[in-house]
Design an enzyme around this catalytic site. Structure first.
Site, PDB file in Angstrom:
ATOM      1  N   ASP A 214     -57.561 -33.439  39.778  1.00 32.85           N
ATOM      2  CA  ASP A 214     -57.591 -32.119  39.163  1.00 32.85           C
ATOM      3  C   ASP A 214     -56.270 -31.819  38.446  1.00 32.85           C
ATOM      4  O   ASP A 214     -55.191 -32.091  38.980  1.00 32.85           O
ATOM      5  CB  ASP A 214     -57.805 -31.097  40.294  1.00 32.85           C
ATOM      6  CG  ASP A 214     -58.088 -29.704  39.797  1.00 32.85           C
ATOM      7  OD1 ASP A 214     -59.105 -29.521  39.129  1.00 32.85           O
ATOM      8  OD2 ASP A 214     -57.294 -28.788  40.095  1.00 32.85           O
ATOM      9  N   GLU A 274     -58.370 -35.525  35.146  1.00 34.07           N
ATOM     10  CA  GLU A 274     -58.685 -34.361  34.319  1.00 34.07           C
ATOM     11  C   GLU A 274     -57.356 -33.972  33.669  1.00 34.07           C
ATOM     12  O   GLU A 274     -56.502 -33.353  34.305  1.00 34.07           O
ATOM     13  CB  GLU A 274     -59.207 -33.208  35.181  1.00 34.07           C
ATOM     14  CG  GLU A 274     -59.649 -32.030  34.325  1.00 34.07           C
ATOM     15  CD  GLU A 274     -59.488 -30.679  35.003  1.00 34.07           C
ATOM     16  OE1 GLU A 274     -60.273 -29.786  34.707  1.00 34.07           O
ATOM     17  OE2 GLU A 274     -58.565 -30.488  35.822  1.00 34.07           O
TER      18      GLU A 274
HETATM   19  C1  BGC Z   1     -60.977 -27.378  37.910  1.00 34.68           C
HETATM   20  C2  BGC Z   1     -61.247 -25.909  37.929  1.00 34.68           C
HETATM   21  C3  BGC Z   1     -60.130 -25.224  38.700  1.00 34.68           C
HETATM   22  C4  BGC Z   1     -58.748 -25.612  38.173  1.00 34.68           C
HETATM   23  C5  BGC Z   1     -57.656 -25.262  39.131  1.00 34.68           C
HETATM   24  C6  BGC Z   1     -59.684 -27.415  37.142  1.00 34.68           C
HETATM   25  O1  BGC Z   1     -59.529 -27.875  36.009  1.00 34.68           O
HETATM   26  O2  BGC Z   1     -61.966 -28.149  37.295  1.00 34.68           O
HETATM   27  O3  BGC Z   1     -62.494 -25.612  38.453  1.00 34.68           O
HETATM   28  O4  BGC Z   1     -60.286 -23.847  38.572  1.00 34.68           O
HETATM   29  O5  BGC Z   1     -58.654 -26.980  37.950  1.00 34.68           O
HETATM   30  O6  BGC Z   1     -57.689 -26.113  40.231  1.00 34.68           O
END
Ligand code: BGC
Length: 552
Positions: A214, A274
């Site tokens: 994340d 991500e």
């Molecule tokens: C997740 C989100 C989350 C954020 C903070 C992201 O990019 O996919 O759902 O709110 O990270 O953790």
């Protein structure tokens, strides 16, 4: 099924399983509720492994299932090495992994390293400790600015609206790039680094095959004094790796250490980042010496448009090849409006404003949206690389745009002072059957209300119906196993700017007509089509897969 089990037993394929996998994202609270409390749980997932095997996915990615107060849907983690009691136990997790592995499905867990929750023992300790203490050094605490320290330490912003700083009664401020219940960790602190490696090992030792990381671009920050100004989130993000907050070069030192952990297992564990970075820097996260793969969200942002799709595909394949990774493709996830709804709206619509109107302005053309979504998905599934599917897209679910504001859970709603409804509309629990309080999701009502029309999308309403979206996904995923040869594609010229045509090794052709007028179908044996074909023409807004006629 047989193919999957064989795949798992072949050591050469075993280590590379992720390169062309279909990964199904599960948002556990919304997938299946085994005990009738309205919240999806891990035994619920285990009970549906047969469904996932029939669907034909290679792996599941579980969004956070850890103990959490749900200030951000579980991305505010209290304990990285446990299961939220309302979702089950570690024994339930082990049972889920065993059931998935028994049918050749890998398991990916979500790691949230940028921030903990404010209920994490480390944060409690930091609050109880004095400014300058070792406990506060695990996070980003600073004195305020202005004559009395009553102004935030910098102009940094929260992704969910408002400043990225909250003040404590003792006068210090702490940084949170998301909700105030998500304090950012200080990744310059060696204890933080070590602890996350312990977490990675904890899950790998329990049989986890990979990790989704994340906010992978935000861990390394320039915390030198004075803190640098950054009055926008991404607008000013450059390509020099020296932004104060995002995509700094040093972040890759962290992932090189993680890679050593991944490679200490056989087969090596995998990871996908991500990472919101400039497109040309995203591949750095996907290096084999780093996380190995990175999400490309470009298709998820593209209009249903041939030129945009072709540009994205060409770019992403080249970027992945540059670092020896495979590309990733995504059309929907738990953070965005479902692609069936996005494609049902004019391309210039602001989706936040549309949600504020409860999905009424403008009214979506749901038939067109689903037709385009099916065509886009079939195209995506023919591409070399991994496809990440979001639960419910195989049912053709649309965004639930008219959730009453009293039901909204996403912190975006409050932090933007009720100007953005947020992401709950794509997190509404799945309909499994046409009846019951929550359409088979559980035995009682679900934690987010489902619309009455959901029964038409239920699994039982679609299974065995050849023209249903569920059967289209099943057929495409079955055939996809046959076209996973070399990670290559060759564009075939079409003389029509609205038609994309490519061929994969082995003579598999994928043709998409983005226009609304039918065109002549190329020669070959039709294997699957997103719209039923009635003659030798390719209808508008349709994708087909063809194989070449057998040679004599
Ligand atoms: C997740 C989100 C989350 C954020 C903070 C992201 O990019 O996919 O759902 O709110 O990270 O953790």
């Amino acid at each position: 099924m047989t193919d999957q089990v064989l795949l798992a037993r072949d050591p050469a394929l075993d280590a590379n399983w992720w390169r062309q996998a279909t990964v199904y994202q599960i948002y556990p609270r919304s997938f299946a509720d085994s005990n009738g409390d309205g919240i999806g749980d891990l035994p619920g997932v285990t009970s549906r492994i047969g469904y996932l095997a029939d669907l034909g996915v290679d792996a599941v990615w579980l969004s956070p299932f850890y103990p959490s107060a749900l200030a951000d849907g579980g991305y505010d983690v209290d304990d990285y090495r446990d299961v939220a009691p309302e979702l089950g136990t570690l024994a339930d997790f082990d049972a889920l992994v065993a059931a998935a592995h028994a049918v050749g499905i890998r398991v990916i867990v979500d790691i949230v390293p940028n921030h903990t929750s404010d209920r994490h023992p480390w944060f409690a300790e930091a609050l109880a400790s004095s400014p300058g203490s070792a406990a506060r050094d695990r996070y980003i605490f600073r004195d305020g600015t202005g004559p009395d320290g009553s102004l935030p330490p910098s102009d940094w912003l929260s992704h969910f609206g408002g400043p990225a700083w909250t003040r404590l009664p003792d006068g210090q401020w702490y940084c949170h790039l998301f909700a105030r219940q998500q304090p950012d960790l200080n990744w310059d602190n060696p204890e933080v680094r070590e602890d996350f490696k312990t977490t990675l090992r904890f899950w790998a030792d329990r049989g986890v095959d990979g990790y989704r990381v994340d906010v992978a671009h935000a861990l390394a920050k320039d915390l030198s004094e004075p803190l640098r100004s950054k009055p926008t989130l991404y607008d000013s993000l450059g390509t020099d790796g020296n932004d104060p907050l995002f995509d700094r070069d040093e972040v890759h030192e962290i992932y090189a250490e993680w890679r050593d952990v991944f490679n200490s297992y056989d087969p090596p564990r995998t990871a996908v980042a991500e990472a919101f970075a400039r497109p040309e820097r995203r591949a750095l996260y996907a290096r084999p010496t780093g996380l190995g793969q990175a999400f490309n969200f470009d298709l998820l942002k593209a209009d249903f448009d041939a030129a945009q799709f072709r540009d994205v595909i060409t770019f992403c394949l080249a970027q992945a090849a540059r670092v020896g990774s495979s590309s990733t493709w995504v059309l929907s996830n738990h953070d965005v409006v479902r692609h069936t709804s996005r494609y049902a709206l004019p391309t210039d619509v602001d989706l936040d404003e549309w949600l504020l109107s409860d999905g009424a302005l403008p009214l979506p053309d749901e038939i067109a949206g689903l037709r385009r979504a099916r065509a886009a998905t079939l195209l995506m599934l023919a591409l070399p690389g991994s496809s990440y599917l979001y639960q419910g897209e195989e049912l053709g679910l649309h965004e639930v745009s008219d959730l009453p504001v009293s039901a909204l859970q996403d912190p975006i709603w409050q932090r933007t002072l009720n100007t953005k409804k947020g992401r709950d509309g794509c997190r509404v629990p799945l309909p499994w059957t046409g009846e019951g309080d929550s359409y088979g999701f559980g035995s009682g009502p679900s934690w987010l209300p489902q619309p009455a029309g959901f029964s038409a999308y239920a699994v039982t309403a679609q299974a065995g119906q050849p023209e249903s979206t569920l059967e289209l996904y099943r057929e495409a995923l079955r055939l996809r196993r046959q076209l996973q040869g070399a990670e290559e594609l060759e564009w075939v010229s079409t003389d029509n700017p609205e038609v994309l045509h490519f061929v994969r090794p082995g003579g598999w052709h994928c043709v998409t007509n983005f226009g609304t007028e039918s065109v002549l179908l190329p020669e070959g044996v039709v294997r699957v089509s997103s719209v039923p074909l009635t003659d030798s023409r390719l209808p508008g807004e349709c994708t087909v897969w063809l194989t070449e006629w057998p040679q004599d």
